[in-house]
Design a protein around this motif. Sequence first.
Motif, PDB file in Angstrom:
ATOM      1  N   GLY A   1     -37.808  35.509  18.843  1.00 35.57           N
ATOM      2  CA  GLY A   1     -37.429  35.237  20.227  1.00 35.57           C
ATOM      3  C   GLY A   1     -35.716  34.947  19.866  1.00 35.57           C
ATOM      4  O   GLY A   1     -35.361  36.096  20.861  1.00 35.57           O
ATOM      5  N   VAL A   2     -35.415  34.534  19.441  1.00 34.14           N
ATOM      6  CA  VAL A   2     -34.299  33.892  19.161  1.00 34.14           C
ATOM      7  C   VAL A   2     -33.322  35.180  18.763  1.00 34.14           C
ATOM      8  O   VAL A   2     -32.242  35.543  19.665  1.00 34.14           O
ATOM      9  CB  VAL A   2     -33.850  32.955  17.876  1.00 34.14           C
ATOM     10  CG1 VAL A   2     -32.576  32.783  17.464  1.00 34.14           C
ATOM     11  CG2 VAL A   2     -34.532  31.302  18.088  1.00 34.14           C
ATOM     12  N   GLY A   3     -34.022  36.366  17.415  1.00 34.08           N
ATOM     13  CA  GLY A   3     -33.180  36.860  17.431  1.00 34.08           C
ATOM     14  C   GLY A   3     -32.519  37.950  19.065  1.00 34.08           C
ATOM     15  O   GLY A   3     -31.920  38.291  18.940  1.00 34.08           O
ATOM     16  N   ALA A   4     -34.240  38.251  19.661  1.00 34.35           N
ATOM     17  CA  ALA A   4     -33.693  39.414  20.683  1.00 34.35           C
ATOM     18  C   ALA A   4     -33.088  38.209  21.219  1.00 34.35           C
ATOM     19  O   ALA A   4     -32.423  39.195  22.161  1.00 34.35           O
ATOM     20  CB  ALA A   4     -35.270  39.462  20.982  1.00 34.35           C
ATOM     21  N   ILE A   5     -33.128  37.283  22.348  1.00 32.03           N
ATOM     22  CA  ILE A   5     -31.853  37.217  22.562  1.00 32.03           C
ATOM     23  C   ILE A   5     -30.588  36.636  22.282  1.00 32.03           C
ATOM     24  O   ILE A   5     -29.911  36.929  23.008  1.00 32.03           O
ATOM     25  CB  ILE A   5     -32.329  35.468  23.121  1.00 32.03           C
ATOM     26  CG1 ILE A   5     -33.855  35.252  23.787  1.00 32.03           C
ATOM     27  CG2 ILE A   5     -31.396  34.212  23.688  1.00 32.03           C
ATOM     28  CD1 ILE A   5     -33.728  33.187  23.783  1.00 32.03           C
ATOM     29  N   ILE A   6     -30.579  36.630  21.119  1.00 27.56           N
ATOM     30  CA  ILE A   6     -28.747  37.293  20.654  1.00 27.56           C
ATOM     31  C   ILE A   6     -28.974  38.282  21.158  1.00 27.56           C
ATOM     32  O   ILE A   6     -27.309  39.162  21.125  1.00 27.56           O
ATOM     33  CB  ILE A   6     -28.703  36.960  19.708  1.00 27.56           C
ATOM     34  CG1 ILE A   6     -28.687  35.276  18.789  1.00 27.56           C
ATOM     35  CG2 ILE A   6     -27.664  37.456  18.447  1.00 27.56           C
ATOM     36  CD1 ILE A   6     -29.065  34.432  17.972  1.00 27.56           C
ATOM     37  N   ASN A   7     -29.518  39.623  20.452  1.00 34.10           N
ATOM     38  CA  ASN A   7     -29.479  40.270  20.337  1.00 34.10           C
ATOM     39  C   ASN A   7     -29.244  40.966  22.163  1.00 34.10           C
ATOM     40  O   ASN A   7     -28.277  42.432  22.480  1.00 34.10           O
ATOM     41  CB  ASN A   7     -30.502  41.528  19.690  1.00 34.10           C
ATOM     42  CG  ASN A   7     -30.613  41.384  18.527  1.00 34.10           C
ATOM     43  OD1 ASN A   7     -29.538  41.655  18.002  1.00 34.10           O
ATOM     44  ND2 ASN A   7     -31.263  41.354  17.947  1.00 34.10           N
ATOM     45  N   MET A   8     -29.930  40.621  23.049  1.00 38.33           N
ATOM     46  CA  MET A   8     -29.690  40.875  24.630  1.00 38.33           C
ATOM     47  C   MET A   8     -28.591  40.464  25.066  1.00 38.33           C
ATOM     48  O   MET A   8     -28.316  40.793  26.466  1.00 38.33           O
ATOM     49  CB  MET A   8     -30.853  40.729  25.571  1.00 38.33           C
ATOM     50  CG  MET A   8     -32.199  40.926  25.197  1.00 38.33           C
ATOM     51  SD  MET A   8     -33.773  40.571  25.526  1.00 38.33           S
ATOM     52  CE  MET A   8     -33.107  40.814  27.229  1.00 38.33           C
ATOM     53  N   GLY A   9     -27.847  39.378  23.893  1.00 37.03           N
ATOM     54  CA  GLY A   9     -26.372  38.843  25.735  1.00 37.03           C
ATOM     55  C   GLY A   9     -27.090  37.667  25.671  1.00 37.03           C
ATOM     56  O   GLY A   9     -25.712  37.963  27.087  1.00 37.03           O
ATOM     57  N   ILE A  10     -28.053  37.045  25.989  1.00 39.39           N
ATOM     58  CA  ILE A  10     -27.696  36.515  26.957  1.00 39.39           C
ATOM     59  C   ILE A  10     -28.022  34.653  26.643  1.00 39.39           C
ATOM     60  O   ILE A  10     -28.292  33.929  26.959  1.00 39.39           O
ATOM     61  CB  ILE A  10     -29.836  36.403  27.531  1.00 39.39           C
ATOM     62  CG1 ILE A  10     -30.937  36.961  27.094  1.00 39.39           C
ATOM     63  CG2 ILE A  10     -29.083  38.097  29.031  1.00 39.39           C
ATOM     64  CD1 ILE A  10     -32.326  36.912  27.520  1.00 39.39           C
TER      65      ILE A  10
END
Length: 469
Positions: free
Chosen positions: A168-177
Amino acid sequence: MMERAEGGFKAKVQKFGSNLSGMVMPNIGAFIAWGIITALFIPTGWIPNEKFGSLVDPMIGYLLPLLIAYTGGKIVHGDRGGVVGATATMGVIVGASVPMFLGAMLVGPLGGFLMKKIDKVLEGKIKSGFEMLVNNFSAGILAAVLALISYVIIGPLVLALNNVLAAGVGAIINMGILPLAHIFIEPAKVLFLNNAINHGILGPLGIEQVAEAGKSILFMLETNPGPGLGILLAYMLFGKGTSKNTAYGSAIIHFLGGIHEIYFPYILMKPSLILAAMAGGASGTLIFSIFKSGLVATPSPGSIFAYLAMTPRGGYIGVLLGVLVSTIVSFLVASAILKVAKEPNDDISTAVNKMEEMKGKKSSVSHTLRDEEKSYKNVKKIIFACDAGMGSSAMGASLLRKKITEAGLDVEVINKSINDIPDDADIIITHKDLTQRARAKNNNAIHLSVDNFLGSPVYDEIVEKLTKN
């Protein structure tokens, strides 16, 4: 009734957060030691050294989780709880392929809790002469059983949860949000959940990122000193009264000393300033993300010096630029809010009670009738208490200790975390948002609530009353 319920709920949330951070805060020295070794000796470090670098994995895999588990168990049931909690945590450590900080924060307190229950059942039922035998074997058997259960059941569950959180943290970082996280982080900080967020949530996740990438941006979300500095700079230029006068010293303590709690009262006084903190935090994190910045360990306290010490080689430009941008943005937003403020006599005392017009000493201290009725005679121990017992409380204790010494009084002044307030405390001083929790810990002492540990007139009031008595 509604006010009391809300206060009780906030106190419970603070207590839960304090328990999370309480497992990590006493071990921050070990985390910093690991961060220094990592920054220096890993292959991409400042002075790569294969022999010294071999310390990194055992420390993150075993030492740090076991320290957390022991501390968690000890909080619940002393040394016996700590030993059982740490031993049981070996089950989740051995059964996992990633650092088990989350597992340690679960199994450590669980071991302490179960040991406490067993000791209570056995209390008064052990025959004379068999106390040591029963105590040692009860702890050993419980620790062994929990270690096996942790290996087979708890470990895999925690690992799955850990993977979900990391993804989840990785996805948030990758999405730029990731900058949007400050919508939640900044208000929580001002409610004195800063240590819980940093050391209880972001820190453990950040450590796992360091193990994979050598640095983590998660260490920078709560600790960035830029937003707080910007707000204090705005008060220097556009504040009024006490708030303006104290902002200078507060800025130094906040930015250089790393005690972020010092600027919380300035936001509590004017809640709309939380927008400045959000904007500053989000803009700083955006810069960190663009430059792919990260730290090797938690900068504790959140001082600019600690930031630089935890910055890996080649990462200074992004880190410093992020802090600078967050300071500027926070300053601009806070300045706009302060300039359009309607209150003609804005003063930090309103953080204690916005509905009353107070003057003199009452402006920075509040206490109930039952505290007024208690005597200042025979006062021997004064406790400054905050969430972690290391930041704002240490600063306040130092200021009052100096005044006590100058007055020639024989009174001990020490700082503690709220969870460690001793039973023999005669006077307990806390920020007003933490007083309810302090009363729950020790209701026999005189409780004083201040809004500003740096410049509260309550210190002179205490010295005056102690001298008279």
